[in-house]
Design a protein around this motif. Structure first.
Motif, PDB file in Angstrom:
ATOM      1  N   TYR A  57      -5.189 -24.174  39.348  1.00 45.36           N
ATOM      2  CA  TYR A  57      -5.332 -23.692  37.976  1.00 45.36           C
ATOM      3  C   TYR A  57      -6.134 -22.393  37.916  1.00 45.36           C
ATOM      4  O   TYR A  57      -7.004 -22.136  38.748  1.00 45.36           O
ATOM      5  CB  TYR A  57      -6.028 -24.751  37.113  1.00 45.36           C
TER       6      TYR A  57
ATOM      7  N   TYR B 152      -8.079 -19.998  34.770  1.00 46.76           N
ATOM      8  CA  TYR B 152      -8.401 -19.997  33.346  1.00 46.76           C
ATOM      9  C   TYR B 152      -9.080 -18.687  32.985  1.00 46.76           C
ATOM     10  O   TYR B 152      -9.661 -18.003  33.828  1.00 46.76           O
ATOM     11  CB  TYR B 152      -9.300 -21.182  32.979  1.00 46.76           C
TER      12      TYR B 152
ATOM     13  N   CYS C 159      -5.984 -22.183  29.987  1.00 46.96           N
ATOM     14  CA  CYS C 159      -5.900 -22.593  31.385  1.00 46.96           C
ATOM     15  C   CYS C 159      -4.456 -22.951  31.729  1.00 46.96           C
ATOM     16  O   CYS C 159      -3.762 -23.605  30.946  1.00 46.96           O
ATOM     17  CB  CYS C 159      -6.818 -23.795  31.617  1.00 46.96           C
TER      18      CYS C 159
END
Length: 214
Positions: free
Chosen positions: A126, A128, A169
């Motif tokens: 991920y 963000y 995100c």
């Protein structure tokens, strides 16, 4: 008197010290220094002639294509080029990851080891970023009003807007998480989340900024 004025103009002495050192009236020094400063800002005959010569040169050359006037022509001739708006990058970040083989190689070697060690797949990686949104916009659309009215108001939530941080995100597979709103307050208020995107969450902190615990 000339030496006294020169000393003051160069910042070597003040008016009183120059008057005492050169035995001349202080008021006369002040008047002559003021006159000298005024004359220093006026264009001389040579300056006027130089401007006239440059103007005559430009007129003799005729229309000149500037960089901006041939912008579209250059993009057509060079399709590999594109205009981009530069993004602000700190000097520290640029220096730490400047485009050299050693730094870039170390970064990807470390990234590869971390991914392989933990068995990360794209949907588990991920990234963000956060952005700030003010509750009172700086730019507003124009409205029609009767002539003669010097002031036209519009209702806002406050005279000066507070900034709300929004955290976004998503993973390497292209899946986005619902955004997180960070409101500049201590206590929770569910009404602030009215009409928010489905699944969005809210956090609260007096600063309204992202915090490590959040």
């Amino acid at each position: 008197m000339r030496f006294a004025v020169d000393s003051v103009m160069r910042g070597e002495m003040g008016y009183k010290k120059a008057a005492d050192s050169f035995k001349v009236p202080q008021s006369t020094i002040e008047r002559k220094v003021k006159l000298a400063k005024q004359q220093a800002g006026r264009p001389t005959a040579a300056d006027v002639q130089a401007v006239s010569d440059n103007l005559n040169l430009v007129q003799s050359l005729g229309p000149i294509k500037t960089v901006f006037s041939v912008e579209e022509e250059n993009l057509v001739r060079h399709p590999q080029l594109a205009l981009r708006k530069p993004e602000a990058t700190s000097a520290a970040r640029a220096a730490a990851f400047r485009p050299n083989k050693v730094n870039v190689g170390k970064f990807f070697d470390l990234l590869t080891r971390v991914v392989e060690k933990n068995g990360f797949t794209p949907e588990k990686i991920y990234n963000y970023d956060e952005t700030g949104v003010t509750i009172v916009p700086k730019h507003r659309s124009k409205i029609l009003s009767l002539k003669g009215r010097k002031q036209v108001g519009v209702l806002t939530s406050a005279e000066r807007g507070k900034t709300i941080t929004i955290e976004v995100c998503f993973n390497a597979a292209g899946t986005y998480m619902a955004p997180t709103f960070i409101f500049p307050r201590v206590r929770a208020n569910n009404q602030l989340m009215n009409d928010c995107p489905p699944g969005a969450t809210a956090e609260y902190h007096p600063s309204g900024w992202m915090q490590s615990e959040i």
